[in-house]
Scaffold this motif. Structure first.
Motif, PDB file in Angstrom:
ATOM      1  N   ILE A 182       0.872  -1.182   0.000  1.00 40.23           N
ATOM      2  CA  ILE A 182       0.000   0.000   0.000  1.00 40.23           C
ATOM      3  C   ILE A 182       0.906   1.229   0.000  1.00 40.23           C
ATOM      4  CG2 ILE A 182      -1.797   1.259   1.239  1.00 40.23           C
ATOM      5  CD1 ILE A 182      -2.685  -1.393   2.446  1.00 40.23           C
ATOM      6  N   ILE A 183       0.782   2.036  -1.056  1.00 41.82           N
ATOM      7  CA  ILE A 183       1.581   3.271  -1.146  1.00 41.82           C
ATOM      8  C   ILE A 183       0.683   4.426  -0.726  1.00 41.82           C
ATOM      9  CG2 ILE A 183       2.940   4.772  -2.661  1.00 41.82           C
ATOM     10  CD1 ILE A 183       3.286   2.396  -4.563  1.00 41.82           C
ATOM     11  N   GLU A 184       1.077   5.130   0.314  1.00 38.78           N
ATOM     12  CA  GLU A 184       0.278   6.279   0.767  1.00 38.78           C
ATOM     13  C   GLU A 184       1.019   7.573   0.487  1.00 38.78           C
ATOM     14  OE1 GLU A 184      -2.206   5.773   4.379  1.00 38.78           O
ATOM     15  OE2 GLU A 184      -0.937   4.001   4.631  1.00 38.78           O
ATOM     16  N   ASN A 185       0.226   8.631   0.303  1.00 40.96           N
ATOM     17  CA  ASN A 185       0.769   9.940  -0.117  1.00 40.96           C
ATOM     18  C   ASN A 185       1.464   9.800  -1.473  1.00 40.96           C
ATOM     19  OD1 ASN A 185       0.983  12.681   0.251  1.00 40.96           O
ATOM     20  ND2 ASN A 185       2.947  12.566   1.318  1.00 40.96           N
ATOM     21  N   ALA A 186       0.827   9.014  -2.342  1.00 42.14           N
ATOM     22  CA  ALA A 186       1.377   8.775  -3.681  1.00 42.14           C
ATOM     23  C   ALA A 186       1.140   9.996  -4.576  1.00 42.14           C
ATOM     24  CB  ALA A 186       0.682   7.565  -4.300  1.00 42.14           C
ATOM     25  N   ALA A 187       2.024  10.155  -5.570  1.00 46.90           N
ATOM     26  CA  ALA A 187       1.787  11.184  -6.594  1.00 46.90           C
ATOM     27  C   ALA A 187       0.637  10.730  -7.501  1.00 46.90           C
ATOM     28  CB  ALA A 187       3.061  11.406  -7.401  1.00 46.90           C
ATOM     29  N   LYS A 188      -0.013  11.707  -8.167  1.00 44.52           N
ATOM     30  CA  LYS A 188      -1.244  11.389  -8.924  1.00 44.52           C
ATOM     31  C   LYS A 188      -1.164  11.810 -10.393  1.00 44.52           C
ATOM     32  CE  LYS A 188      -3.517  13.711  -5.718  1.00 44.52           C
ATOM     33  NZ  LYS A 188      -4.005  14.098  -4.432  1.00 44.52           N
ATOM     34  N   GLU A 189       0.041  12.121 -10.858  1.00 49.78           N
ATOM     35  CA  GLU A 189       0.199  12.626 -12.225  1.00 49.78           C
ATOM     36  C   GLU A 189      -0.329  11.620 -13.263  1.00 49.78           C
ATOM     37  OE1 GLU A 189       1.853  13.735  -9.847  1.00 49.78           O
ATOM     38  OE2 GLU A 189       2.477  15.755 -10.333  1.00 49.78           O
ATOM     39  N   PRO A 190      -0.718  12.101 -14.436  1.00 51.35           N
ATOM     40  CA  PRO A 190      -1.193  11.189 -15.492  1.00 51.35           C
ATOM     41  C   PRO A 190      -0.187  10.085 -15.814  1.00 51.35           C
ATOM     42  CG  PRO A 190      -1.584  13.475 -16.128  1.00 51.35           C
ATOM     43  CD  PRO A 190      -0.823  13.518 -14.832  1.00 51.35           C
ATOM     44  N   HIS A 191       1.103  10.366 -15.706  1.00 54.88           N
ATOM     45  CA  HIS A 191       2.083   9.323 -16.053  1.00 54.88           C
ATOM     46  C   HIS A 191       2.141   8.223 -14.989  1.00 54.88           C
ATOM     47  CE1 HIS A 191       3.737  13.331 -15.317  1.00 54.88           C
ATOM     48  NE2 HIS A 191       4.648  12.827 -14.521  1.00 54.88           N
ATOM     49  N   ILE A 192       1.687   8.517 -13.757  1.00 58.93           N
ATOM     50  CA  ILE A 192       1.598   7.450 -12.735  1.00 58.93           C
ATOM     51  C   ILE A 192       0.510   6.459 -13.180  1.00 58.93           C
ATOM     52  CG2 ILE A 192       1.011   6.941 -10.313  1.00 58.93           C
ATOM     53  CD1 ILE A 192       3.326   8.800 -10.185  1.00 58.93           C
ATOM     54  N   VAL A 193      -0.616   7.024 -13.603  1.00 57.76           N
ATOM     55  CA  VAL A 193      -1.726   6.172 -14.048  1.00 57.76           C
ATOM     56  C   VAL A 193      -1.299   5.384 -15.287  1.00 57.76           C
ATOM     57  CG1 VAL A 193      -4.133   6.173 -14.823  1.00 57.76           C
ATOM     58  CG2 VAL A 193      -3.371   7.848 -13.125  1.00 57.76           C
ATOM     59  N   ASP A 194      -0.545   6.026 -16.167  1.00 55.89           N
ATOM     60  CA  ASP A 194      -0.134   5.342 -17.398  1.00 55.89           C
ATOM     61  C   ASP A 194       0.787   4.166 -17.079  1.00 55.89           C
ATOM     62  OD1 ASP A 194      -0.626   5.373 -20.159  1.00 55.89           O
ATOM     63  OD2 ASP A 194       1.373   6.166 -20.572  1.00 55.89           O
ATOM     64  N   LEU A 195       1.715   4.369 -16.146  1.00 51.50           N
ATOM     65  CA  LEU A 195       2.601   3.255 -15.773  1.00 51.50           C
ATOM     66  C   LEU A 195       1.770   2.118 -15.163  1.00 51.50           C
ATOM     67  CD1 LEU A 195       5.419   2.001 -15.425  1.00 51.50           C
ATOM     68  CD2 LEU A 195       5.561   3.134 -13.193  1.00 51.50           C
ATOM     69  N   ALA A 196       0.815   2.469 -14.305  1.00 51.68           N
ATOM     70  CA  ALA A 196      -0.035   1.427 -13.690  1.00 51.68           C
ATOM     71  C   ALA A 196      -0.813   0.689 -14.770  1.00 51.68           C
ATOM     72  CB  ALA A 196      -0.994   2.060 -12.683  1.00 51.68           C
ATOM     73  N   ASN A 197      -1.370   1.417 -15.741  1.00 49.29           N
ATOM     74  CA  ASN A 197      -2.124   0.771 -16.824  1.00 49.29           C
ATOM     75  C   ASN A 197      -1.224  -0.155 -17.637  1.00 49.29           C
ATOM     76  OD1 ASN A 197      -4.475   2.034 -16.098  1.00 49.29           O
ATOM     77  ND2 ASN A 197      -4.303   3.681 -17.597  1.00 49.29           N
ATOM     78  N   PHE A 198      -0.001   0.310 -17.884  1.00 48.08           N
ATOM     79  CA  PHE A 198       0.952  -0.520 -18.634  1.00 48.08           C
ATOM     80  C   PHE A 198       1.237  -1.820 -17.866  1.00 48.08           C
ATOM     81  CE2 PHE A 198       5.419  -1.768 -19.332  1.00 48.08           C
ATOM     82  CZ  PHE A 198       5.313  -2.156 -20.657  1.00 48.08           C
ATOM     83  N   LEU A 199       1.543  -1.677 -16.577  1.00 47.43           N
ATOM     84  CA  LEU A 199       1.872  -2.863 -15.771  1.00 47.43           C
ATOM     85  C   LEU A 199       0.649  -3.786 -15.673  1.00 47.43           C
ATOM     86  CD1 LEU A 199       3.966  -1.069 -12.996  1.00 47.43           C
ATOM     87  CD2 LEU A 199       4.861  -2.690 -14.684  1.00 47.43           C
ATOM     88  N   ASN A 200      -0.537  -3.203 -15.499  1.00 45.75           N
ATOM     89  CA  ASN A 200      -1.752  -4.040 -15.435  1.00 45.75           C
ATOM     90  C   ASN A 200      -1.980  -4.774 -16.750  1.00 45.75           C
ATOM     91  OD1 ASN A 200      -2.308  -3.497 -12.774  1.00 45.75           O
ATOM     92  ND2 ASN A 200      -3.795  -1.870 -13.189  1.00 45.75           N
ATOM     93  N   SER A 201      -1.620  -4.123 -17.862  1.00 48.77           N
ATOM     94  CA  SER A 201      -1.799  -4.788 -19.161  1.00 48.77           C
ATOM     95  C   SER A 201      -0.841  -5.978 -19.299  1.00 48.77           C
ATOM     96  CB  SER A 201      -1.621  -3.801 -20.322  1.00 48.77           C
ATOM     97  OG  SER A 201      -0.247  -3.557 -20.551  1.00 48.77           O
TER      98      SER A 201
END
Ligand code: EPU
Length: 434
Positions: A182-201
């Motif tokens: 669990i990562i708390e106080n995480a950054a929320k930039e669009p590229h964070i979401v993009d990396l997560a989407n890439f890894l989930n894919s």
């Protein structure tokens, strides 16, 4: 050496297409290491930071095949080196993503500390904290960071500061760790979401990216994927401001308007007209530009990577504007260069006071970092006369053919060669990593 020569005073008009996001691509390319199969990554921008990332992957043993102008097939299955040496790491700040990716895959990594830095102190203590919480030991010696772990285990990571890089590195390291992270106080930039989407894919199990709590359930293996990087929010914002500064009318294509909200709102306050479509945005000016105040903060606030560009626009607006830098310690180094072009700006610590003079004059100037360089191009486009911008390697780290795109909008900008007066001193002019 090369410089940009800009003849100012031309109104930008027409259409421009935005490339893939630098700050997503420089994390996604190392993330391919985590896959047990080849991956195809599309919408990769043609910039020097990407070239360096690809070179590092090749040096480690990955097979990289270019499939088109902006697509690559990367086969990481034969990687047999776990080290990014100083000579490569110093050229690109984002080489630190190889730490998280190598650690996540092989339980070990050896990467040089990223090199010199023009934005003030850039510690990586939060990255190291995340690796350590996940079970890795680290040593720092002779400028190299060594990470080792018997095995990585999920854990709770609380960041003391909101950090894009540390959040991404924690995701890279945790994605195959045993159990829940669990990562708390995480950054929320669009590229964070993009990396997560890439890894989930690739089969990862990441939830909550884009909020300040990210949950990652570790998986045993990740498979190949075919993934397109998101459009570059900052490149889009830079073109929005270039259009506004020249009182132009430009349709900016391949954007995600939601990512541009904070920029759009600020520009509208300044008097810029903006119309949003599904994946494009029209920007035009038909009246006076007026003062405003801007403070940069992590996403969803106004991005620090747009601060030099908007400050430049505000030199052309009526009235006194205040720009406050809320992320980096020193991001006003470009102000001296703008003053050479007639700007009236005073800086006290993290606050700049801009007296809008409504006009800028061409001058020889130097880019001191990537976004400062973009701001000087905007200043040159809006100025009367000729602006010559040196140290453009900073700009080419993060903008995909900026001069070509501007020329297609009617700008008079050329890249020209000139003799390097410092070559006798052995200075290659490319020492800073950003
Ligand atoms: N910080 C720490 N400790 C850490 C990490 C960061 O104290 O371990 C501090 C920094 O000193 C800074 C703040 O936290 O004051 C934010 O730094 P962050 O880690 O978010 O920055 P970064 O990941 O090194 C990325 C972008 C930068 C962008 C910042 C902020 C990449 C490769 N770089 O840097 O982009 O300014 O996030 O949004 O993604 C640029 O593209 O021009 C650029 C500089």
């Amino acid at each position: 050496m090369e410089k940009f020569v800009v003849k100012g005073g031309r109104r930008l008009s027409g259409e421009v297409t935005i490339s893939g996001a630098k700050n997503a691509a420089v994390a996604i390319l190392p993330a391919v290491i985590l896959s047990d199969e080849p991956c195809i990554v599309e919408n990769v921008p043609s910039i020097s930071d990407v070239n360096i990332s690809l070179r590092i992957l090749k040096e480690m043993g990955a097979e990289v095949t270019m499939l088109g102008k902006d697509a690559y097939r990367i086969d990481p299955t034969r990687i047999d080196k776990y080290c990014v040496p100083y000579e490569t790491a110093r050229k690109m700040r984002a080489s630190y993503y190889f730490l998280g990716a190598l650690l996540g895959k092989f339980n070990k990594a050896r990467v040089s500390m990223p090199g010199g830095c023009p934005l003030g102190d850039r510690p990586i203590d939060q990255h190291l904290k995340a690796f350590s919480v996940l079970g890795a030991d680290y040593t720092l010696s002779q400028g190299m960071i060594d990470l080792t772990a018997d095995r990585l285990h999920g854990n709770q990571i609380f960041f003391d500061v909101v950090s894009v890089g540390a959040t991404m590195n924690a995701m890279l390291a945790a994605v195959k760790a045993e159990g829940l992270t669990i990562i708390e106080n995480a950054a929320k930039e669009p590229h964070i979401v993009d990396l997560a989407n890439f890894l989930n894919s690739m089969g990862a199990n990441i939830m909550g990216a884009g909020t300040d709590v990210i949950k990652i359930r570790g998986v045993e293996r990740l498979h190949g994927t075919n993934y397109a990087v998101i459009p570059d929010q900052i490149e889009a914002g830079t073109f929005m401001i270039a259009a506004a500064a020249t009182k132009g009318d430009v349709l900016i294509k391949n954007v995600i308007p939601k990512h541009l909200e904070s920029i759009t709102k600020k520009l509208e306050k300044i008097g810029v007209n903006i119309e949003q479509f599904d994946d494009s945005i029209r920007v035009w000016v038909d009246g006076p530009l007026v003062k405003t105040s801007v403070k940069t903060t992590p996403h969803p606030g106004f991005p620090t990577d747009m601060q030099p560009q908007i400050a430049t626009l505000l030199t052309l607006a009526e009235g006194t504007s205040i720009v406050t830098e809320g992320v980096w310690e020193q991001r006003f180094r470009y102000v001296d260069e703008l003053r050479r072009m007639g700007a009236d700006i005073s800086v006290d610590g993290k606050v700049a006071v801009i007296e809008g003079t409504g006009r800028l004059m061409g001058a020889p100037v130097k880019a001191c970092d990537l976004r400062a360089g973009a701001a000087l191009i905007i200043a040159g486009l809006a100025a009367s006369g000729i602006t010559e911008i040196e140290d453009i390697f900073h700009i080419e780290r993060g903008y995909d053919c900026m001069e070509g795109k501007l020329r297609s909008l009617g700008a008079d900008i050329e890249k020209v060669n000139f003799p390097d007066s410092t070559s006798d001193s052995g200075n290659d002019g490319k020492k800073e990593a950003v």
